[in-house]
Design a protein around this motif. Structure first.
Motif, PDB file in Angstrom:
ATOM      1  N   VAL A 170     -18.892 -11.987  37.858  1.00 41.32           N
ATOM      2  CA  VAL A 170     -19.096 -13.432  37.887  1.00 41.32           C
ATOM      3  C   VAL A 170     -20.495 -13.812  37.397  1.00 41.32           C
ATOM      4  CG1 VAL A 170     -17.404 -13.944  39.695  1.00 41.32           C
ATOM      5  CG2 VAL A 170     -19.740 -13.297  40.325  1.00 41.32           C
ATOM      6  N   PHE A 246     -21.018 -18.572  45.509  1.00 41.22           N
ATOM      7  CA  PHE A 246     -20.324 -17.502  44.789  1.00 41.22           C
ATOM      8  C   PHE A 246     -18.942 -17.240  45.379  1.00 41.22           C
ATOM      9  CE2 PHE A 246     -24.256 -16.629  42.579  1.00 41.22           C
ATOM     10  CZ  PHE A 246     -23.784 -16.234  41.345  1.00 41.22           C
ATOM     11  N   ILE A 249     -16.748 -19.629  43.871  1.00 43.35           N
ATOM     12  CA  ILE A 249     -16.376 -19.206  42.513  1.00 43.35           C
ATOM     13  C   ILE A 249     -15.247 -18.175  42.597  1.00 43.35           C
ATOM     14  CG2 ILE A 249     -17.188 -17.905  40.490  1.00 43.35           C
ATOM     15  CD1 ILE A 249     -19.913 -19.346  40.917  1.00 43.35           C
ATOM     16  N   VAL A 252     -12.145 -20.173  43.192  1.00 46.21           N
ATOM     17  CA  VAL A 252     -11.696 -20.852  41.971  1.00 46.21           C
ATOM     18  C   VAL A 252     -10.990 -19.840  41.060  1.00 46.21           C
ATOM     19  CG1 VAL A 252     -12.499 -21.909  39.802  1.00 46.21           C
ATOM     20  CG2 VAL A 252     -13.417 -22.701  41.986  1.00 46.21           C
ATOM     21  N   ASN A 253     -11.561 -18.656  40.949  1.00 46.54           N
ATOM     22  CA  ASN A 253     -10.960 -17.650  40.079  1.00 46.54           C
ATOM     23  C   ASN A 253      -9.613 -17.167  40.618  1.00 46.54           C
ATOM     24  OD1 ASN A 253     -13.116 -18.069  38.445  1.00 46.54           O
ATOM     25  ND2 ASN A 253     -14.110 -16.079  38.793  1.00 46.54           N
ATOM     26  N   GLN A 287     -17.189 -27.394  42.134  1.00 51.10           N
ATOM     27  CA  GLN A 287     -16.978 -26.527  40.974  1.00 51.10           C
ATOM     28  C   GLN A 287     -15.558 -26.523  40.430  1.00 51.10           C
ATOM     29  OE1 GLN A 287     -19.755 -22.837  41.008  1.00 51.10           O
ATOM     30  NE2 GLN A 287     -19.066 -23.100  43.101  1.00 51.10           N
ATOM     31  N   LYS A 288     -14.620 -27.065  41.170  1.00 51.53           N
ATOM     32  CA  LYS A 288     -13.211 -26.971  40.772  1.00 51.53           C
ATOM     33  C   LYS A 288     -12.897 -27.820  39.551  1.00 51.53           C
ATOM     34  CE  LYS A 288     -11.445 -30.822  43.436  1.00 51.53           C
ATOM     35  NZ  LYS A 288     -10.914 -31.294  44.709  1.00 51.53           N
TER      36      LYS A 288
END
Lengths: 325, 325
Positions: A170, A246, A249, A252-253, A287-288
């Motif tokens: 990442v 993180f 993140i 999200v991934n 962040q989405k």
């Protein structure tokens, strides 16, 4: 018809945990002893067999009630062959035929799962993942483990090493990881990484209340950092926030990869409770994507450090119910 | 018994492609026309029905030979309900009941898949993924699409939007993406991102042969960049190498997530052939972990721009064979 029970074993670098679990996911008996893996596999397997025997005796189970044993262990390993290839925190263990060893000693059928898978299956079967058709669970421990359940089945992958999400990259070219890569997710949001980053800052002379929490020769965990952050320590706040960013993140991934109904955050770091969840959700929101509303529910695990034992036993009960045994 | 055929449709922002495909994955007839999606769904559906009718007539298929229609389309969409929710390159399309529209017009059963899924299924069924039990395919086009086949089945996910790998975050806080996120994979290794990055550098005054390839009002694609890189243009080399590096990160992340047997690189950018593959493999080798040998084979797609049509038809044949229709 008598009730069915299964043994769940969680083999870690530090502890060997054993539980006897009902078909409803209830733990009837639980025992822990130091794993001491540096002794090599045979004495550990002997201990395992002893824990199993004691557990069966303690609950007074009859032989036909106990369907078998599930073991969660660090990988890379082969679920199919019951072999641990090697494991960072089982030093010296290579190509250990764990399943063969325990079946021989305990005289019961057994199944082996990666510890991240076992914990995910536990939450799916008896915890925060109940009722979800597709679910991913993170185990936020020393490192970052994970497991995915797709339509009720654990995903293993062709090389049986799926869901090593702690080692997805990442931050290209970022922090070096013991696995040989750089910028792995677990370098930013595991207990070990939080402790390491705090130590680095302290060594650089950062003023922080964490200094008082450092014990000589021991690494800082995630919970002291969370506590200090809660108390307003600036460095701890920054580190905790960054770990949550993180982790978001990572979520999200997972969203864009498995598109699951639910993401469960378990493991030691999840004991920070809403202090973790709220911050992760904040960063998820920031962040989405805005293309489509397909963000999974992100929730805390419910089984705490029983997830591995319950999940391993659940895998055993599942193998029995499916007629694999 | 007569042979079975299916229609495969690939609906994109630019073209509407139609093929009639055998159970062996052979395309018997193929036609393309401009999609012109800005006209709205109805005229596009009329065109689709006409292409289907022509295809059936051209190959002289009898009604009982044609089992149905498979459509690959940009998402987010619902495979289950046959609805396109919206799509960046189908402007104005919202909640379009595509399946209902085509079934009504063509009088045949039909199935809808995300275009990344359709292309992945094509490669799995009739191309570079043949024989793999678990496979992930990237479609390197304007954006970065993907699809995963796990034990022979496409993964859809709970919200039916799985494998949007182009929107996994690989550079936190990095380049903004039209989806609303930052640092999405497709901002680093899609045709559009290559073109954009080249233009940014040219505008900053970079000396490069790419300047001659820019046509007014048109964006540079990935292949001109590949050609210039092959010819030794310094900027093009740097951009191409960087795209391959990020694509390798995408592959590492797929390795640690699905742990598949094979990763297939398809789509327009894959026409660069070994110039792409060698560079991706180089970066894979430089970035992969050393803990365990579970790196999937990384190969080029074999179906070129037929992957979508063949895959969509394959999904239709599969629905028929599975008794879904």
């Amino acid at each position: 018809m008598a009730q069915k029970l299964a043994l769940g074993i969680d083999l870690g670098g530090t502890n060997l945990e054993c539980g006897i679990v009902t078909e409803q996911g209830t733990v009837l008996h639980r025992a822990t002893r130091p794993a001491l893996p540096e002794r090599g596999p045979a004495p550990v397997l002997d201990d395992m067999a002893e824990l199993i025997e004691t557990a069966i005796r303690q609950v007074g189970a009859s032989p036909d009630e106990v369907v078998g044993i599930g073991i969660g262990a660090p990988g890379p390993l082969s679920h199919r062959d019951g072999v641990i290839y090697k494991a960072a925190n089982l030093p010296g263990w290579e190509n250990v035929h764990l399943l063969r060893g325990i079946i021989k000693r305990a005289g019961l059928p057994a199944t082996l799962e990666n510890d991240g898978n076992a914990a995910a299956y536990g939450e799916f079967w008896a915890g925060a993942g109940k009722g979800a058709n597709t679910m991913v669970a993170f185990t936020l421990g020393t490192g970052v483990g994970a497991g995915a359940i797709i339509k009720g089945e654990l995903l293993h992958g062709h090389f049986e090493n799926a869901l090593e999400l702690g080692h997805t990259i990442v931050d290209p070219g970022g922090r070096p990881c013991s696995c040989g890569q750089r910028g792995c997710l677990e370098q930013y949001c595991s207990a070990r990484s939080l402790g390491r980053r705090a130590m680095e800052e302290i060594e650089r002379g950062a003023k922080t209340s964490l200094t008082e929490r450092v014990e000589p020769g021991k690494s800082l965990g995630s919970l002291p950092v969370a506590e200090a952050a809660r108390a307003g320590d600036a460095l701890a706040c920054r580190l905790w926030d960054d770990a949550c960013r993180f982790l978001a993140i990572g979520c999200v991934n997972v969203q864009h990869t498995f598109n699951p109904q639910r993401i469960v955050l378990g493991g030691g770091m999840s004991r920070a409770g809403d202090f973790l969840l709220d911050r992760v959700r904040f960063h998820l929101d920031a962040q989405k994507w805005h293309l489509h509303s397909d963000l999974p529910e992100v929730v805390l695990g419910q089984l705490d450090n029983n997830a591995g034992v319950i999940g391993a036993a659940g895998c055993a009960l599942r193998s029995y119910a499916d007629g694999v045994w």
